[in-house]
Design an enzyme around this catalytic site. Structure first.
Site, PDB file in Angstrom:
ATOM      1  N   ASP A  61       0.826  -1.205   0.000  1.00  0.00           N
ATOM      2  CA  ASP A  61       0.000   0.000   0.000  1.00  0.00           C
ATOM      3  C   ASP A  61       0.862   1.257   0.000  1.00  0.00           C
ATOM      4  OD1 ASP A  61      -1.986   1.867   0.256  1.00  0.00           O
ATOM      5  OD2 ASP A  61      -2.510   1.356   2.316  1.00  0.00           O
ATOM      6  N   ASP A  90      -1.837   5.055  -5.761  1.00  0.00           N
ATOM      7  CA  ASP A  90      -2.180   4.324  -4.544  1.00  0.00           C
ATOM      8  C   ASP A  90      -2.440   2.849  -4.829  1.00  0.00           C
ATOM      9  OD1 ASP A  90      -3.020   3.547  -2.060  1.00  0.00           O
ATOM     10  OD2 ASP A  90      -4.946   4.587  -2.149  1.00  0.00           O
TER      11      ASP A  90
END
Length: 389
Positions: free
Chosen positions: A76, A268
């Site tokens: 992440d 992201d």
């Protein structure tokens, strides 16, 4: 002879004292969960909402502690804290693979010290001088919360060449509360910028490469350290509150559409879909309407067509062009995904109706690309390539 040896020793002594230990480069193979593309990501800071993990997630298998215990962490770039669930945990989600990590069973585990962070920081860290324990909590806009103890541990990674590498004293969060129910794996591998981010253990460079999701044998990888793949078209990034921010200059829907003003972008990997501000989303919609010439089944929350309408289209790129000319584009047949009935295809880009002007680019749009970061130079590199290591 003795005098000569003393001279040599004294000459090299300052070099030995000032020498920095050589940093390790980790080459980590990634796998994805092969999920159906459901994405309930809510725009938040930190960007990665655990609920987004019901969609596509790229996972790294990392061994914690001694003796080693496997953890399966979701890569992440939208958050800086690496964490896993620890035993005992009275309020944690059920793990489907690997048992919760037991810090008491590891001889290399130790509680970490920290400095109190700003009250509004997310994650927030607090140090208790009596217990000498640092606790943290992180809140997500979708009301998911995590809490735990900041710790340091030895990690071991199986490398692509069949070997392994160990790194001691890596910061991570040992969760004692994880009230979300949609997590994939055992935790998060946070690649955002922060004082306790795993990125700092390896210098200022890292890269990830994501192959084509539809290809079962495609390779995907993450490289941490000076050996990261920082090649390709450069673009300037800014670092704000732990996030690396790109500048979007234009969008591509068959042809390039230049924006009136640059828009801030978060790349992201914690998000499946991409999310555009309302004004920018409708620029996309208008361009598709003109290009496809067929009325969509829906405009909100995303653009959907009958599958045969999309399948008839010739190869066409959809994508984003950044400051200095770096470009990330995806073939239209990859950016439209099945969402719901098999005869429906929907654009993997949604309208973000929140009061949030940034763009979030999710992993579906990153297929076939390597994204490399040199944080010290505030530069990212985007390169379309095969991800075989």
């Amino acid at each position: 002879m003795k005098t000569t040896m003393n001279f040599v020793f004294l000459f090299f002594l300052p070099l030995l004292i000032n020498a920095k230990p050589k940093r390790v480069t980790l080459h980590i193979p990634l796998v994805h969960n092969g999920a159906n593309f459901y994405d309930s990501k809510v725009v938040s800071l930190p960007l990665s909402s655990p609920h987004s993990q019901r969609g596509l997630a790229f996972m790294a298998e990392i061994h914690f502690g001694s003796p080693q215990k496997k953890q399966f962490l979701h890569m992440d770039t939208g958050s800086s804290l690496t964490w896993t669930q620890c035993f005992p945990c009275s309020d944690c989600y059920a793990q489907k693979i690997y048992p919760k990590y037991r810090p008491a069973a590891s001889i290399t585990y130790r509680d970490a010290m920290c400095e109190d962070s700003h009250p509004k920081s997310n994650p927030h860290f607090a140090f208790d001088p009596l217990t000498r324990i640092c606790t943290y909590q992180q809140h997500y806009l979708d009301e998911t919360n995590i809490k735990g103890t900041l710790a340091q541990e030895m990690i071991t990674v199986d490398t692509h060449d069949g070997g392994f590498k160990r790194v001691h004293g890596v910061y991570f969060g040992c969760n004692t509360l994880s009230d979300g129910s949609y997590f994939t794996g055992t935790g998060i591998l946070g690649l955002g910028v922060g004082k306790y981010s795993i990125i700092g253990e390896f210098g200022s460079k890292f890269s990830f490469c994501l192959g084509e999701i539809s290809e079962p044998k495609a390779s995907h990888n993450l490289i941490l350290g000076d050996g990261a793949n920082v090649q390709g078209h450069p673009t300037v990034i800014n670092i704000t509150e732990g996030h690396t921010i790109f500048q979007l200059e234009s969008i591509i829907v068959g042809e390039e559409i230049t924006l009136d003003d640059p828009v801030q972008v978060f790349v992201d990997t914690g998000s499946t879909l991409s999310h555009l501000s309302t004004n920018l989303y409708y620029k996309f919609v208008d361009a598709f309407d003109d290009l496809i010439g067929s009325r969509p089944l829906s405009y909100e929350p995303t653009l959907c067509y009958k599958a045969d309408t999309i399948e008839r289209l010739e190869k066409m790129d959809v994508g984003f062009k950044f400051d200095v000319g770096a470009e990330l584009s995806v073939n239209i047949h990859n950016i439209f995904i099945q969402q719901g009935p098999p005869e429906i295809r929907c654009l993997a880009i949604q309208n973000n109706k929140e009061s949030f002007s940034h763009v979030i680019i999710g992993v579906i749009a990153m297929q076939g690309y390597n994204v490399g970061y040199d944080l010290s130079a505030k530069t990212a590199y985007i390169n379309k390539q095969d991800c075989d290591m």
